[in-house]
Design a protein around this motif. Structure first.
Motif, PDB file in Angstrom:
ATOM      1  N   ASN A 228       0.787  -1.235   0.000  1.00  0.00           N
ATOM      2  CA  ASN A 228       0.000   0.000   0.000  1.00  0.00           C
ATOM      3  C   ASN A 228       0.820   1.286   0.000  1.00  0.00           C
ATOM      4  O   ASN A 228       0.453   2.237  -0.707  1.00  0.00           O
ATOM      5  CB  ASN A 228      -0.955  -0.008   1.199  1.00  0.00           C
ATOM      6  N   PRO A 229       1.916   1.382   0.754  1.00  0.00           N
ATOM      7  CA  PRO A 229       2.680   2.644   0.705  1.00  0.00           C
ATOM      8  C   PRO A 229       3.171   2.990  -0.693  1.00  0.00           C
ATOM      9  O   PRO A 229       3.143   4.166  -1.090  1.00  0.00           O
ATOM     10  CB  PRO A 229       3.859   2.377   1.659  1.00  0.00           C
ATOM     11  N   ALA A 230       3.582   1.975  -1.460  1.00  0.00           N
ATOM     12  CA  ALA A 230       4.034   2.229  -2.829  1.00  0.00           C
ATOM     13  C   ALA A 230       2.866   2.654  -3.713  1.00  0.00           C
ATOM     14  O   ALA A 230       3.001   3.533  -4.569  1.00  0.00           O
ATOM     15  CB  ALA A 230       4.703   0.980  -3.404  1.00  0.00           C
ATOM     16  N   LEU A 231       1.697   2.033  -3.522  1.00  0.00           N
ATOM     17  CA  LEU A 231       0.525   2.411  -4.310  1.00  0.00           C
ATOM     18  C   LEU A 231       0.077   3.828  -3.984  1.00  0.00           C
ATOM     19  O   LEU A 231      -0.327   4.591  -4.869  1.00  0.00           O
ATOM     20  CB  LEU A 231      -0.625   1.428  -4.039  1.00  0.00           C
ATOM     21  N   SER A 232       0.137   4.181  -2.713  1.00  0.00           N
ATOM     22  CA  SER A 232      -0.372   5.481  -2.270  1.00  0.00           C
ATOM     23  C   SER A 232       0.440   6.649  -2.800  1.00  0.00           C
ATOM     24  O   SER A 232      -0.095   7.736  -3.024  1.00  0.00           O
ATOM     25  CB  SER A 232      -0.403   5.532  -0.737  1.00  0.00           C
ATOM     26  N   ILE A 233       1.738   6.437  -3.011  1.00  0.00           N
ATOM     27  CA  ILE A 233       2.587   7.556  -3.445  1.00  0.00           C
ATOM     28  C   ILE A 233       2.861   7.561  -4.939  1.00  0.00           C
ATOM     29  O   ILE A 233       3.473   8.502  -5.452  1.00  0.00           O
ATOM     30  CB  ILE A 233       3.937   7.543  -2.698  1.00  0.00           C
TER      31      ILE A 233
ATOM     32  N   LEU B 253      -8.950   6.104  -3.029  1.00  0.00           N
ATOM     33  CA  LEU B 253     -10.120   6.745  -3.637  1.00  0.00           C
ATOM     34  C   LEU B 253     -10.366   8.075  -2.937  1.00  0.00           C
ATOM     35  O   LEU B 253     -11.324   8.226  -2.174  1.00  0.00           O
ATOM     36  CB  LEU B 253     -11.352   5.844  -3.510  1.00  0.00           C
ATOM     37  N   PRO B 254      -9.507   9.058  -3.164  1.00  0.00           N
ATOM     38  CA  PRO B 254      -9.620  10.328  -2.439  1.00  0.00           C
ATOM     39  C   PRO B 254     -10.903  11.062  -2.798  1.00  0.00           C
ATOM     40  O   PRO B 254     -11.418  10.939  -3.910  1.00  0.00           O
ATOM     41  CB  PRO B 254      -8.381  11.107  -2.906  1.00  0.00           C
ATOM     42  N   PRO B 255     -11.453  11.850  -1.860  1.00  0.00           N
ATOM     43  CA  PRO B 255     -12.695  12.586  -2.127  1.00  0.00           C
ATOM     44  C   PRO B 255     -12.476  13.774  -3.046  1.00  0.00           C
ATOM     45  O   PRO B 255     -11.339  14.116  -3.394  1.00  0.00           O
ATOM     46  CB  PRO B 255     -13.123  13.040  -0.732  1.00  0.00           C
ATOM     47  N   ASP B 256     -13.578  14.402  -3.426  1.00  0.00           N
ATOM     48  CA  ASP B 256     -13.516  15.579  -4.297  1.00  0.00           C
ATOM     49  C   ASP B 256     -12.535  16.606  -3.750  1.00  0.00           C
ATOM     50  O   ASP B 256     -12.496  16.874  -2.554  1.00  0.00           O
ATOM     51  CB  ASP B 256     -14.899  16.239  -4.405  1.00  0.00           C
TER      52      ASP B 256
ATOM     53  N   SER C 125      -5.387  13.219  -7.209  1.00  0.00           N
ATOM     54  CA  SER C 125      -5.973  12.274  -8.163  1.00  0.00           C
ATOM     55  C   SER C 125      -5.894  10.863  -7.598  1.00  0.00           C
ATOM     56  O   SER C 125      -5.007  10.531  -6.814  1.00  0.00           O
ATOM     57  CB  SER C 125      -5.243  12.342  -9.501  1.00  0.00           C
ATOM     58  N   GLY C 126      -6.860  10.016  -7.985  1.00  0.00           N
ATOM     59  CA  GLY C 126      -6.900   8.654  -7.482  1.00  0.00           C
ATOM     60  C   GLY C 126      -7.216   7.671  -8.579  1.00  0.00           C
ATOM     61  O   GLY C 126      -7.114   7.973  -9.771  1.00  0.00           O
ATOM     62  N   LEU C 127      -7.623   6.459  -8.182  1.00  0.00           N
ATOM     63  CA  LEU C 127      -7.920   5.409  -9.139  1.00  0.00           C
ATOM     64  C   LEU C 127      -9.124   5.756 -10.008  1.00  0.00           C
ATOM     65  O   LEU C 127     -10.110   6.320  -9.537  1.00  0.00           O
ATOM     66  CB  LEU C 127      -8.212   4.105  -8.397  1.00  0.00           C
ATOM     67  N   LYS C 128      -9.036   5.375 -11.287  1.00  0.00           N
ATOM     68  CA  LYS C 128     -10.176   5.475 -12.190  1.00  0.00           C
ATOM     69  C   LYS C 128     -10.831   4.109 -12.403  1.00  0.00           C
ATOM     70  O   LYS C 128     -12.003   4.040 -12.772  1.00  0.00           O
ATOM     71  CB  LYS C 128      -9.734   6.045 -13.538  1.00  0.00           C
TER      72      LYS C 128
ATOM     73  N   HIS D 279     -17.947   9.397  -2.652  1.00  0.00           N
ATOM     74  CA  HIS D 279     -17.241  10.675  -2.565  1.00  0.00           C
ATOM     75  C   HIS D 279     -15.991  10.748  -3.442  1.00  0.00           C
ATOM     76  O   HIS D 279     -15.307  11.772  -3.449  1.00  0.00           O
ATOM     77  CB  HIS D 279     -16.857  10.949  -1.111  1.00  0.00           C
ATOM     78  N   SER D 280     -15.702   9.680  -4.177  1.00  0.00           N
ATOM     79  CA  SER D 280     -14.517   9.696  -5.030  1.00  0.00           C
ATOM     80  C   SER D 280     -14.707  10.646  -6.207  1.00  0.00           C
ATOM     81  O   SER D 280     -15.760  10.662  -6.852  1.00  0.00           O
ATOM     82  CB  SER D 280     -14.229   8.286  -5.551  1.00  0.00           C
ATOM     83  N   SER D 281     -13.686  11.402  -6.506  1.00  0.00           N
ATOM     84  CA  SER D 281     -13.756  12.361  -7.608  1.00  0.00           C
ATOM     85  C   SER D 281     -13.196  11.790  -8.905  1.00  0.00           C
ATOM     86  O   SER D 281     -13.163  12.485  -9.913  1.00  0.00           O
ATOM     87  CB  SER D 281     -12.966  13.620  -7.241  1.00  0.00           C
ATOM     88  N   GLN D 282     -12.768  10.518  -8.905  1.00  0.00           N
ATOM     89  CA  GLN D 282     -12.082   9.973 -10.064  1.00  0.00           C
ATOM     90  C   GLN D 282     -12.663   8.664 -10.576  1.00  0.00           C
ATOM     91  O   GLN D 282     -12.637   8.405 -11.776  1.00  0.00           O
ATOM     92  CB  GLN D 282     -10.594   9.734  -9.724  1.00  0.00           C
ATOM     93  N   LEU D 283     -13.181   7.795  -9.715  1.00  0.00           N
ATOM     94  CA  LEU D 283     -13.484   6.417 -10.080  1.00  0.00           C
ATOM     95  C   LEU D 283     -14.543   6.335 -11.178  1.00  0.00           C
ATOM     96  O   LEU D 283     -15.624   6.895 -11.065  1.00  0.00           O
ATOM     97  CB  LEU D 283     -13.959   5.640  -8.858  1.00  0.00           C
TER      98      LEU D 283
END
Length: 309
Positions: free
Chosen positions: A112-117, A143-146, A150-153, A177-181
């Protein structure tokens, strides 16, 4: 094989073949590396990870169906992604490495740390990875909020029966609440009607989700009616809803499909009207029904097109 790609399935790879793959990675001539269901030694897996770390061209990585087979390999892959993260920031990065691997929540915690950054990770496939609720908590962080980063699509969590309704509820909140998925694949999980109801609320709240796969998830007509009401009464971005292999009547499935098709046709008409106004700026702008345009259909193709593969 497409130019700029290495795709091998179900083979036992020799040391010489691994050296050729790593050399291509270091020469930045590979955009897609797929070693699906292949057999390679621990040493050779380490060589591949070092090649991934050094590559400045890699945009899609598939090491699925058991290649990442133990915790040591998870650690090596995580280290490769950490090193690679600053090199792939000019185009989207698709990680399908782990589908069908015994990752578990403990392995995902290491990764997860590698994915998060990673600055450009847009697609993640964690299907059939023996995940539970702790894994879901980590995924929700991607899946960060608005208004956030940027996060996963595209997210795939197929066939992870260890996740409980509590975990799925947590995911539903994050999706809402995800702004990208844009794509969420939950097929072949024992979700049931209760979880489907939570997902319906999430879809109604999301401004971006276009594809939801609920194939073989234990749904009944109760779920289908809830989803039908959602599609009929709330404006959503949803364009594809997969409900095959559930206990849902063909009539309800057809009603939902027809409503989704109608919404897509209406938006295509609006898009044509906007194009016409751009070409003919003297056209009257007072028609409020043509003021909002949403991009629709062809989602999978459009995501792949972003990588130019």
């Amino acid at each position: 094989m497409l130019p700029g790609s290495i795709q091998i399935s179900g083979e036992t790879l020799s040391g010489a073949e691994i050296r050729d793959i790593c050399e291509s990675l270091r020469e930045n001539s590979v955009r897609l590396l797929s070693l699906r269901g292949c057999q390679l030694s621990e040493r050779d897996f380490g060589h591949v990870c070092r090649g991934v770390a050094e590559s400045r061209s890699l945009a899609q990585l598939n090491l699925n169906l058991g290649i990442v087979s133990n915790i040591n390999r998870v650690k090596q892959l995580a280290e490769a992604l950490k090193t690679n993260r600053s090199l792939c920031s000019n185009f989207p990065f698709y990680l399908h490495s782990l589908h069908g691997s015994p990752l578990t929540d403990a392995g995902l915690a290491l990764l997860n740390p590698a994915l998060s950054i990673h600055p450009s990770l847009v697609a993640l496939d964690l299907g059939d990875c023996m995940l539970g609720d702790e894994g879901i908590n980590l995924i929700c962080g991607l899946l960060p909020p608005d208004g956030a980063k940027s996060g996963l699509k595209e997210l795939t969590l197929s066939a992870n029966p260890g996740i409980t309704s509590k975990g799925w509820g947590r995911l539903a909140i994050a999706v809402a609440h995800s702004s990208q998925l844009r794509v969420l694949n939950l097929d072949y999980n024992p979700l049931g009607d209760q979880v489907a109801g939570m997902l319906a609320v999430a879809v109604a709240s999301s401004r971006t989700l276009e594809v939801l796969d609920l194939e073989g998830t234990g749904l009944t007509n109760q779920s289908a009616q809830t989803l039908l009401d959602m599609v009929e009464n709330y404006p959503t971005a949803l364009r594809t809803l997969i409900l095959a292999e559930n206990h849902i009547s063909p009539e309800l499935q057809q009603q939902i499909s027809d409503l989704l098709s109608e919404g897509e046709e209406e938006e295509e008409t609006e898009a044509h009207e906007v194009t016409a106004r751009e070409k003919n700026p003297w056209i009257c702008q007072n028609n409020s029904s043509s003021q909002m345009v949403l991009m629709t259909s062809g989602l999978g193709d459009s995501l792949l097109a972003e990588t130019e593969m």
